[in-house]
Design a protein around this motif. Structure first.
Motif, PDB file in Angstrom:
ATOM      1  N   LYS A   1      11.848  -3.432 -32.414  1.00 56.07           N
ATOM      2  CA  LYS A   1      12.927  -2.715 -33.092  1.00 56.07           C
ATOM      3  C   LYS A   1      13.489  -3.525 -34.251  1.00 56.07           C
ATOM      4  O   LYS A   1      13.567  -3.053 -35.377  1.00 56.07           O
ATOM      5  CB  LYS A   1      14.030  -2.362 -32.081  1.00 56.07           C
ATOM      6  CG  LYS A   1      13.643  -1.196 -31.172  1.00 56.07           C
ATOM      7  CD  LYS A   1      14.862  -0.539 -30.615  1.00 56.07           C
ATOM      8  CE  LYS A   1      14.927  -0.405 -29.128  1.00 56.07           C
ATOM      9  NZ  LYS A   1      14.520  -1.296 -28.147  1.00 56.07           N
ATOM     10  N   LEU A   2      13.870  -4.795 -33.964  1.00 55.02           N
ATOM     11  CA  LEU A   2      14.411  -5.629 -35.034  1.00 55.02           C
ATOM     12  C   LEU A   2      13.333  -5.953 -36.070  1.00 55.02           C
ATOM     13  O   LEU A   2      13.619  -6.053 -37.261  1.00 55.02           O
ATOM     14  CB  LEU A   2      15.002  -6.916 -34.449  1.00 55.02           C
ATOM     15  CG  LEU A   2      16.308  -6.720 -33.672  1.00 55.02           C
ATOM     16  CD1 LEU A   2      16.758  -8.035 -33.054  1.00 55.02           C
ATOM     17  CD2 LEU A   2      17.407  -6.170 -34.587  1.00 55.02           C
ATOM     18  N   GLY A   3      12.110  -6.091 -35.592  1.00 56.96           N
ATOM     19  CA  GLY A   3      10.995  -6.339 -36.503  1.00 56.96           C
ATOM     20  C   GLY A   3      10.847  -5.198 -37.491  1.00 56.96           C
ATOM     21  O   GLY A   3      10.639  -5.402 -38.693  1.00 56.96           O
ATOM     22  N   ALA A   4      10.981  -3.974 -36.982  1.00 53.75           N
ATOM     23  CA  ALA A   4      10.868  -2.798 -37.843  1.00 53.75           C
ATOM     24  C   ALA A   4      12.016  -2.788 -38.845  1.00 53.75           C
ATOM     25  O   ALA A   4      11.835  -2.475 -40.029  1.00 53.75           O
ATOM     26  CB  ALA A   4      10.875  -1.523 -37.008  1.00 53.75           C
ATOM     27  N   LEU A   5      13.210  -3.179 -38.386  1.00 53.97           N
ATOM     28  CA  LEU A   5      14.368  -3.239 -39.279  1.00 53.97           C
ATOM     29  C   LEU A   5      14.128  -4.271 -40.369  1.00 53.97           C
ATOM     30  O   LEU A   5      14.327  -4.013 -41.562  1.00 53.97           O
ATOM     31  CB  LEU A   5      15.608  -3.585 -38.449  1.00 53.97           C
ATOM     32  CG  LEU A   5      16.932  -3.585 -39.218  1.00 53.97           C
ATOM     33  CD1 LEU A   5      17.271  -2.166 -39.672  1.00 53.97           C
ATOM     34  CD2 LEU A   5      18.057  -4.134 -38.333  1.00 53.97           C
TER      35      LEU A   5
END
Lengths: 251, 545
Positions: free
Chosen positions: B394-398
């Motif tokens: 999730k944070l990687g995608a952000l």
């Protein structure tokens, strides 16, 4: 003494390929599928090359009938040891009768002492071309061969028959069809594949040979085998007997 | 052992591997130096037989290589017409909006859904027409090293028996001498690995990281077919710390390409990439696409994901590395064909120059790569894949959105790949078992019926090509600590742990191997050695793959 061996070879769907029925139900999907030499024809080539290596034959000529790409199959035959090759080009799917008709023309032109071919092709499993060719030529035939010995103008053939082996002696020229146990074909090695590129390959057009190629057979339908139903584990022999009686109704 | 007598043949250039990179290199060479003799060998039984890819391809490199590709009837027939990126929860799918801005690399306008195997067969024809000699069915077994340089390769011996002796049909491998050798074996190539080690090509670069792609091709009813539809997903069924996701493309004649990529830096030893792939088909966002359809092909292959930070030195005395052998895949784009082809073309240019100047090393290759779009393309996305490892999905995608939208890849920092993939597994005692659903044999399947659809075959009497370097390590490490991870990550069911009384043994069904190379990458102690089997063996993927 010279003796030529003619070996007909067929380009078929590779034996490793899981075949599937074409979307239109007309046959097996061949578009983009790996094609190779019919395995029984590989055995026939190997036998012919061994006869030449033993001095029983002097030349091995491979012949294939089919689309232009069948020359790849002939190159494999040349890499395995055939001396030269003939491609009879056609885009039609031919039946054994037409194939034997074309081969007869080549036999009359080349005058081989022996035609050595696979007993059947793994695509249509007809097992007929060798027999029809022998009949058309009026030559003796030795089918399902598991051993071939050539001596004094005769061929001694061990035939695979139900329950054993039958040995027959044929006067040459003759037609021999190869069975699985005849030999184990050699690899087409890389050096030999490279050399095979320089061996002669002649191309003829099937339509020019004056043979009636019209099909006699009609394919009604092609279907995949029914999927195997999942089995069940039973707990006792009594239960098995019961199921065989009531469900399978075989006893 | 007695010295084997080998035949020799000499070429200007030998190319090892008939994928997009090798074929592009061979074609380019004949274009710019038509008198150069070029020989290409391929371990698959024919060109395309070992090619596995999604695949949506960007025609940029092809445009440069063969500008008239349309007139040459190139099999790029399905333009991308619509695309979706989905974030999956167990029962829902959230469509990522404004995809072209949030994930600009994913913009597939002008790209094509293809069967990469078919594209390679076509490239093979173009190469033969250009005068390249192509020999499929022969593997490169060894580098020929003379005077501290690569002087060509030796092809694999054929007809070695299970016990290592020469059988009746033994045919020795051949020496193919070359002034320059181009290694384009794909991810984790064995000759490439040898060259990297021998000439220290990885000095100063980060570890290569990999992913495993597992693919199926389905034939579906015409009325459900939406040619050019491209769908990707992330999220469920993987946890937030495991990189991966699914793809689904409609292409060709009623065909659907479906597959799943799992980053091989995953930590849970109980994870099974194969079963993640199977169960994703049960999600409503995917299930509907398979209705009334039939699975026709199956395959798997590891791919390089290290990107920019992991690219090794590209040239060495007597040869070069190109394509996924070097690791040119663009991970956020989920594409490597155009970069593989471009690297092959640049390799050809450098090699041609080395031949004219009669230098041992085509050292201009690196400079050519750095001056090309290939380099800036990979540089700009260099932080995306490591961000997912560092911060989770999730944070990687952000982060990926910020890196792409605000910095457009020009961030002043570079994130790293801290571990090699074999170092990331956690001991079984610290891992949670995953309950995978049983195959229903309609939508989901087991490994055995899957491998059957890859038409895999190996000459059965040959020596086992997957070896344990040390037998006892399997028991003490793989079995006792990790509970036999190879029995789960292998997508072909090659590895099975067997109990014999109180003793545990590893059974290796090498004849099932689809040559994906995952075991060579993921084994915790690198104890599994993937040796090149007899040429012609392995999968026989038909067109469509």
């Amino acid at each position: 003494m010279t003796m030529k061996v003619l070996v007909p070879v067929k380009r078929v769907v590779d034996y490793n390929v899981k075949v599937r029925v074409a979307a239109d139900g007309s046959g097996v999907e061949t578009q983009g599928v790996k094609m190779s030499m019919n395995p029984f024809d590989e055995i026939a080539i190997e036998e012919a090359v061994r006869l030449r290596e033993k001095g029983a034959a002097t030349e091995v000529v491979a012949v294939s009938i089919g689309v232009q790409a069948s020359q790849d199959t002939l190159r494999t035959a040349l890499a395995m040891g055939a001396d030269r090759a003939i491609l009879i080009r056609t885009n039609e799917t031919l039946e054994p009768l037409a194939v034997a008709g074309l081969l007869k023309i080549i036999v009359e032109r080349e005058a081989p002492g022996l035609v050595c071919m696979g007993k059947q092709a793994i695509d249509d499993d007809m097992n007929a071309t060798g027999q029809i060719l022998a009949a058309k030529l009026g030559w003796p035939q030795g089918t399902f061969a598991s051993a071939v010995t050539i001596a004094d103008g005769r061929a001694e053939i061990a035939r695979e028959i139900d329950g054993g082996t039958e040995v027959i002696s044929l006067a040459l020229p003759a037609v021999v069809t190869a069975d699985l146990r005849l030999n184990e074909p050699r690899y087409a090695s890389l050096p030999n594949i490279m050399k095979a590129r320089k061996k002669p390959l002649e191309t003829l057009d099937a339509a020019d040979l004056g043979v009636d190629l019209a099909p006699r057979l009609t394919i009604v339908s092609v279907a995949e085998p029914a999927e195997r139903k999942e089995g069940v584990k039973l707990n006792s022999a009594a239960e098995l007997v019961e199921k065989l009686k009531t469900e399978a109704k075989v006893i | 052992m007695t010295q084997i007598e080998r035949e020799e043949m000499e070429f200007d250039v030998v190319v090892v591997g008939g994928g997009p990179a090798g074929l592009a290199a061979a074609i380019r060479l004949r274009q710019i130096a038509p008198e150069t003799s070029v020989c290409l060998i391929e371990k698959g039984s024919e060109i395309g037989a070992h090619i596995v890819s999604g695949a949506v391809i960007e025609p940029r490199a092809l445009e440069e290589l063969l500008p008239d590709w349309r007139d040459r009837n190139a099999p790029l027939r399905t333009p991308v017409t619509e695309e979706h990126m989905l974030y999956l929860t167990p029962h829902r799918a959230i469509n990522i909006p404004a995809l072209d801005r949030v994930m600009p690399h994913m913009n597939n306008h002008g790209n094509f859904v293809v069967s990469l195997g078919e594209v390679c067969r076509w490239l093979g024809e173009q190469a033969e027409e250009a005068g390249v000699e192509i020999y499929p069915g022969f593997s490169g077994a060894e580098l020929l090293i003379e005077n501290n340089r690569v002087a060509g390769i030796i092809t694999g011996d054929m007809g070695i028996e299970r016990d290592g002796t020469q059988g009746g049909n033994f045919a020795p491998g051949m020496i193919l001498r070359a002034k320059q050798t181009i290694l384009t074996e794909g991810a984790r190539g064995s000759l490439s690995a040898h060259a990297m080690q021998r000439f220290g090509l990885r000095k100063g670069v980060e570890s290569q990281t990999y992913a495993l792609g597992i693919k199926e091709v389905w034939e579906i009813p015409k009325e459900n077919h939406r040619p050019g539809l491209v769908q990707h997903s992330f999220g469920w069924p993987l946890d937030d710390h495991t990189y991966g996701g699914a793809w689904l493309y409609h292409f060709g004649e009623n065909l659907v390409s479906y597959g799943f990529v799992t980053g091989l830096d995953y930590a849970n030893t109980y994870l099974s990439p194969f079963e993640e792939m199977q169960r994703t088909k049960l999600h409503p966002a995917f299930r509907k696409h398979f209705e009334g359809g039939k699975r026709i092909i199956y395959g798997a292959r590891a791919l390089s994901e290290g990107g920019f930070q992991s690219i090794p030195r590209l040239s060495f005395p007597g040869g070069v590395l190109a394509g996924d052998s070097a690791g040119f895949l663009n991970v956020p784009k989920i594409k490597g064909t155009h970069t593989a082809m471009k690297s092959g073309m640049l390799a050809a240019e450098a090699v041609a120059e080395a031949l004219t100047k009669d230098t041992t090393e085509a050292s201009t290759f690196t400079a050519l790569v750095k001056d090309s779009w290939l380099w800036s393309e990979l540089r700009d996305v260099r932080n995306i894949r490591p961000a997912f490892s560092k911060w989770g999905m999730k944070l990687g995608a952000l982060y990926s959105g910020i890196d792409s939208m605000i910095f457009r890849g020009r961030t002043p920092w570079t994130l790293h790949h801290p571990h090699a993939d074999n170092e990331t597994l956690k001991p079984a005692a610290l891992c949670k078992k995953i309950a995978y659903p049983k195959p229903d044999n309609k939508l989901t399947f087991d490994r055995v019926s899957s491998v059957f659809l890859s038409s895999t075959n190996h000459e059965e009497n040959q020596p086992v090509h997957l070896k344990l370097r040390n037998q006892s390590i399997w028991r003490t490490v793989n079995h006792d600590v990790f509970d036999s991870p190879e029995s789960r990550y292998c997508p072909a069911g090659v590895y099975e742990q067997e109990q014999d009384g109180t003793e545990w043994n590893l059974r290796i069904n090498a004849q099932n191997c689809v040559h994906c190379k995952t075991c060579d990458i993921k084994d915790p102690t690198q104890n599994i050695e993937w040796c090149t089997p007899e040429g012609g063996g392995g999968p026989n993927y038909p067109v469509g793959m």
